[in-house]
Scaffold this active site. Sequence first.
Site, PDB file in Angstrom:
ATOM      1  N   THR A 912       0.809  -1.213   0.000  1.00 30.62           N
ATOM      2  CA  THR A 912       0.000   0.000   0.000  1.00 30.62           C
ATOM      3  C   THR A 912       0.844   1.265   0.000  1.00 30.62           C
ATOM      4  O   THR A 912       0.361   2.316  -0.434  1.00 30.62           O
ATOM      5  CB  THR A 912      -0.930   0.004   1.225  1.00 30.62           C
ATOM      6  N   CYS A 913       2.077   1.195   0.488  1.00 28.33           N
ATOM      7  CA  CYS A 913       2.902   2.404   0.489  1.00 28.33           C
ATOM      8  C   CYS A 913       3.291   2.815  -0.932  1.00 28.33           C
ATOM      9  O   CYS A 913       3.640   3.969  -1.175  1.00 28.33           O
ATOM     10  CB  CYS A 913       4.142   2.205   1.347  1.00 28.33           C
TER      11      CYS A 913
END
Length: 946
Positions: A912-913
């Site tokens: 997700t980063c």
Amino acid sequence: MAGYNTLLTLAAVSLVGSFAILNCYVYFSSPSSEVQDVEHWLEDNKLNHLKGLFRHLGISSLVSCATVEDLPQLHPHDEERLQRAARLLQQRLILRQWLYDHGLQHHHHRLLQEDVTSLEDVYWLEDSRARFLLGKDFPTWSTARQALPVSKEDLSSLKAELWSAVVKSSHHQDAWTFGGMLVVSVSVAGLVTLAAMTQPSLAPEAKHSLLQYVTGKYLHTGNTAVRFHWQDPQQVGQATSFTIMFYQRNGQPYPICDTDRLTIEVSEFEGHRRVATLIELGGTEPNSANTAVVKFTVRQAGQYKISILIGNTPINGSPFFKTFLPGPPDPIKTTFVRPSSTVICTVGIAHSLAMEPRDEFNNLCRFPESEDPTSGYSVCIKQIGEQVGDAIESAWSLEYDHTSGRIMLGLVMAKEGCYKVQISYSGMTLCNGLFDCVALSTTDAAIVQKNVRNHNTWYEARLLSFQGEKFLKPRKVLVYISPKQLTIKEFVLKFIPKRLITFRLCPSTKFHFLSENNQISFPSFIIDDGCQPKVELMSRERNVIAATFTHFLLKNIGGSETFKDKQEFFYHEVRRFHHKHFHEKLSMKVNREKLLESSIKATKGFSVSDWCRNFEITFQGEQGVDWGGLRREWFQLICAALFDSKNLLFKGFSDNQQALVHPNQKRPPQLKLKYYEFAGRVVGKCLYESALGGGYRQLVRARFTRSFLAQLIGLRVHYKYFEQDDPDLYLTKVKYILEHDVEDMDLFFVEEEYDQTGQLNRLVELVPNGSKIRVHNTSKHQYLDALAQYRLATSLKDEIEAFLRGLNDLIPDNLLSIFDENELELLMCGMGEYSVTDFRSHHIINGSSPEFSRILEWFWAAVCNFTHEEMARLLQFTTGSSQLPPGGFKELSPRFQLTPAPTFGNLPTAHTCFNQLCLPDYDSYEQFERALLLAINEGTEGFGMI
């Protein structure tokens, strides 16, 4: 020569006009199109059986349908449905006439898709949505809407005038006479010879030359033919195709090509799901140049509509309707509709469980009367701890319910105890066909029922292990069970209670039953919620504890663990909780320039009853009546004022404007805690309005951090939340600690806080005496959890408590706790609007191998078939939020990335980063789709899940 050219031009123009008049006459004199519209209208309102009666009575136009009176010998139910449909049709025709009067008639279909079906709905459509739908015509729309009357009497008068115009335009369709046709015929006959000699173009932008039009040498949609290569109905999952043959108006084959703008759309008849199609124009042989072969695969059972258009014109017979049936049962998809992971029953009393046989595409299977749906299933029941267990033939039975399509499993346990039940189909265990079953004695069952009524229960137990430490001598503890939580306490000095750990009473908290051994005198079990350390206990009353917990759980979640069922239960309970509060109108005047301050001031003295009323918003200095549009605009603006990171009440961990937001501990001094309490009430108001349904539904426009959402439902935060909430810290510190040896890092259980100039402000101990406790490889997870607890929870404790005070005024906390953090976001923020076209235009691909190119084709085919919820789950899995920035995928930062994974057959993973989705390789599309759906629905964390 110039005069001759002028003559030719005039002749061509005259002929065009004559043909236009002729076409209009043919259209209006022939009732086929109007009759077809009437029949479609009857079908849409489930009144197909009235087609013959309408033909007999000569009702052949939509205007006639909208004014239909009592029909003879009509059933009262049909008469009521017909009158209701006629009123709705009249409103639609009035709306269409109003749009026509203002030059907006080409937006009619798009407005209908937005449920704008009457003039009253025009008031409700938000300006932001209208601007998106109408584009450059929005100023015209805005002017026309402002000109609409405010009073109901004037609006009724306007609608009467518009209806008169609708009826008048309908009557004009029959105004042509035979004399007019004679004039047209003479004009055409006189000009055909001239056209055949000169063959001029009608105009530079004309599609066909005059000679082509006269001789019929052009593509004619009415002459197309379609041949389907399957028998209707067809089974899902099989490759299907059909061939379209194109012909000119004169009957000769027409070679089809890309410039003809052939459009094929295969979609569910009553849904929004579309099926990806592959179109092959022409063929390798000369005699197949006039054909187009369309291939597709349907995976969801039901009736489908196949629309075939050339340009914007449907071909002969379009749309076509085809039915696709479910396939045979698949053990992986066939599941029990079981309310909880542990089944509780009483010895000697039959307990029934419902099982839904589904095919590999998750369609509910249907069986003919001649087939036995229960064949192929086997049931194995054994007591926990036994190495070998034989199925108890007398303890179970299977029965098929033709009405619901479910198979009912009946269990009758012979003696009390804890059992492992395994149900298989064709030798394979069902998806959730392996579960625990606790059989209670009659006495224990009565005790459990008493516990559920009294809400105050505790039992003695022995603590065997806690926080990874196994005790040589079990410690005496007490297990308290309430409708909200399970708490384990021990007594210091035998009279001072000390809480050791609390588990939220929700579906994520699981009981794991262990087999008995000689070293443990009582039955043992493990309690695990997935984020806190596991606890191992033993107790004489193990089965009663588990049964009481399960009964409280079922009562809390409404009897089912699926998101849809929990959402319906939540809405029902919210309505019941506020059933004494009437949803009457409540006037509220606010200042648009100082929206947040004026809104807080306007609601300062509001009671819970006032917050449950229907706000009627007025903006100071602006004229307008709130028919719902101003109220929705206020909700949208107040959410932006509260949750936009630029306003500093909520802020992300990074400077990125798209970062997920949480309460801002370092907010300006004028933003007091009362602002968070107000924000909680606004969110509670949105949830309450959504529970009322219909046009009241409101969504919270925000992208909250997962750790913040977790704390709203009582979950304990842990270090894995950093990847979504604070990607910078995760990449620079957390990930490094996880992947490296920390013995030489000189790391202690402390957190250093710095000011903006880089100076050390203070040293915070994460645990008591943390500055003296060194972090080792064995304790680095504990250190990271303590770091997450401080940064994500402890430092924001006051703000979160204020927010919860406001939220819980309207929404009880026990109702919120039935959801996990991802489900809570879907409940609060909705699923948004997603465009696959926007998605395909704004993403990044890392990798160009032939294998990955094939995977990408499968990915887009799957995404085209995704429901709104599945698309929201994909975004949650990959980006950490189901909400997109206002500009859609284009403004997502970093861009959505598709990357090949260096594995084969594993589940997709996400980072997700980076907004990155990693896709492994698979043997077939079916395997890929199954793995992707499993990942986005079950892998809620997305932290490199395997």
